[in-house]
Write a protein that holds these residues in place. Structure first.
Motif, short mmCIF file in Angstrom:
data_model
loop_
_atom_site.label_atom_id
_atom_site.label_comp_id
_atom_site.label_asym_id
_atom_site.label_seq_id
_atom_site.Cartn_x
_atom_site.Cartn_y
_atom_site.Cartn_z
N ASN A 178 -0.99 18.60 -2.38
CA ASN A 178 -0.25 18.44 -1.13
C ASN A 178 0.72 17.28 -1.27
N GLU A 179 1.32 16.87 -0.15
CA GLU A 179 2.34 15.82 -0.17
C GLU A 179 1.81 14.42 -0.49
N THR A 180 0.50 14.24 -0.45
CA THR A 180 -0.04 12.91 -0.78
C THR A 180 -0.21 12.73 -2.29
N HIS A 181 -0.23 13.82 -3.05
CA HIS A 181 -0.47 13.71 -4.49
C HIS A 181 0.53 14.54 -5.30
N VAL A 182 0.17 15.75 -5.65
CA VAL A 182 0.97 16.57 -6.55
C VAL A 182 2.39 16.80 -6.03
N TYR B 26 -18.16 12.82 -9.86
CA TYR B 26 -18.37 11.88 -8.76
C TYR B 26 -18.57 10.45 -9.27
N LEU B 27 -19.26 10.30 -10.38
CA LEU B 27 -19.45 8.97 -10.96
C LEU B 27 -18.11 8.37 -11.37
N THR B 28 -17.26 9.16 -12.02
CA THR B 28 -15.95 8.63 -12.42
C THR B 28 -15.06 8.38 -11.21
N ALA B 29 -15.18 9.21 -10.18
CA ALA B 29 -14.39 8.99 -8.97
C ALA B 29 -14.81 7.70 -8.27
N LEU B 30 -16.12 7.47 -8.21
CA LEU B 30 -16.61 6.24 -7.56
C LEU B 30 -16.21 5.00 -8.36
N SER B 31 -16.20 5.10 -9.67
CA SER B 31 -15.87 3.93 -10.49
C SER B 31 -14.37 3.66 -10.57
N ALA B 32 -13.54 4.63 -10.21
CA ALA B 32 -12.09 4.48 -10.35
C ALA B 32 -11.53 3.32 -9.54
N VAL B 33 -12.15 2.99 -8.41
CA VAL B 33 -11.63 1.89 -7.58
C VAL B 33 -11.93 0.52 -8.19
N LEU B 34 -12.71 0.49 -9.25
CA LEU B 34 -13.05 -0.78 -9.89
C LEU B 34 -11.97 -1.26 -10.85
N TYR B 35 -11.02 -0.41 -11.20
CA TYR B 35 -9.97 -0.80 -12.13
C TYR B 35 -8.93 -1.67 -11.43
N PRO B 36 -8.38 -2.65 -12.15
CA PRO B 36 -7.41 -3.57 -11.53
C PRO B 36 -6.22 -2.83 -10.91
N GLY B 37 -5.92 -3.15 -9.67
CA GLY B 37 -4.78 -2.57 -8.96
C GLY B 37 -5.03 -1.19 -8.39
N SER B 38 -6.22 -0.66 -8.58
CA SER B 38 -6.54 0.69 -8.10
C SER B 38 -6.92 0.66 -6.62
N LYS B 39 -6.53 1.70 -5.90
CA LYS B 39 -6.90 1.86 -4.50
C LYS B 39 -7.25 3.32 -4.26
N GLY B 40 -8.09 3.56 -3.28
CA GLY B 40 -8.51 4.92 -2.96
C GLY B 40 -7.46 5.73 -2.23
N VAL B 41 -6.44 5.07 -1.67
CA VAL B 41 -5.40 5.75 -0.90
C VAL B 41 -4.06 5.05 -1.18
N ASP B 42 -2.99 5.82 -1.29
CA ASP B 42 -1.66 5.22 -1.40
C ASP B 42 -1.34 4.51 -0.09
N PRO B 43 -0.64 3.37 -0.15
CA PRO B 43 -0.40 2.56 1.06
C PRO B 43 0.24 3.32 2.22
N GLU B 44 1.12 4.27 1.93
CA GLU B 44 1.78 4.98 3.04
C GLU B 44 0.85 5.95 3.77
N PHE B 45 -0.35 6.17 3.21
CA PHE B 45 -1.29 7.11 3.82
C PHE B 45 -2.55 6.45 4.37
N GLY B 46 -2.64 5.12 4.29
CA GLY B 46 -3.79 4.45 4.88
C GLY B 46 -4.39 3.39 3.98
N GLU B 47 -5.57 2.99 4.32
CA GLU B 47 -6.28 1.92 3.60
C GLU B 47 -7.69 2.38 3.27
N GLY B 48 -8.34 1.61 2.43
CA GLY B 48 -9.75 1.83 2.14
C GLY B 48 -10.01 2.88 1.08
N PHE B 49 -11.21 3.40 1.13
CA PHE B 49 -11.68 4.38 0.16
C PHE B 49 -12.43 5.47 0.93
#
Length: 140
Positions: free
Chosen positions: A24-28, A84-107
């Motif tokens: 969708n418009e948030t990713h691909v 799911y394990l890799t998805a949960l660990s992805a936010v641990l990488y430097p500069g990584s976020k669960g959501v692009d800033p224009e679509f919100g905050e958090g995970f």
């Protein structure tokens, strides 16, 4: 059977979820995403589908013995939880976020990933207990 249902739900979610969430418009289809980000998103979506197929295969394949069934279920749960394990660990990488800033905050997807990870291993536990019970009953 409840254990296999849990594993199947997890497998379906990891196979179809990334396409439903990301195509969708948030990713691909996001025009602000550079080609390399799209590459990695496509890699993640395809990985989820491949892990889903492996999870379904090892959950429902026919095996000759209870020991083989236990091994197959462990493989199913392992394949079923990797995404799911890799998805949960992805936010641990430097500069990584669960959501692009224009679509919100958090995970926001974090609790869902954790629940599906837990559901996978709950399914393994339930089905392993069922198989052990069947094996013990057949020895009597």
């Amino acid at each position: 059977m409840a254990g296999r249902i849990c594993l199947a739900i997890s497998a379906a979610a990891q196979g179809f979820g990334p396409f439903l969430a990301d195509f969708n418009e948030t990713h691909v289809l996001n025009p602000r995403w550079p080609p390399h980000a799209r590459f990695h998103n496509g890699q993640t979506m395809s990985m989820g589908l491949c892990l889903s197929i492996a999870t379904f295969y090892y959950t429902f394949r026919r095996v000759p013995t209870a020991a083989a069934a236990a091994d197959s279920l462990f493989a199913a749960a392992t394949f079923g939880s990797i995404f799911y394990l890799t998805a949960l660990s992805a936010v641990l990488y430097p500069g990584s976020k669960g959501v692009d800033p224009e679509f919100g905050e958090g995970f926001p997807q974090g609790p869902l990933f954790a629940a599906l990870f837990g559901l996978t291993w709950l399914g393994w536990w339930l089905e392993t207990r069922r198989i052990k019970g069947l094996a013990q009953n057949s020895k009597r």
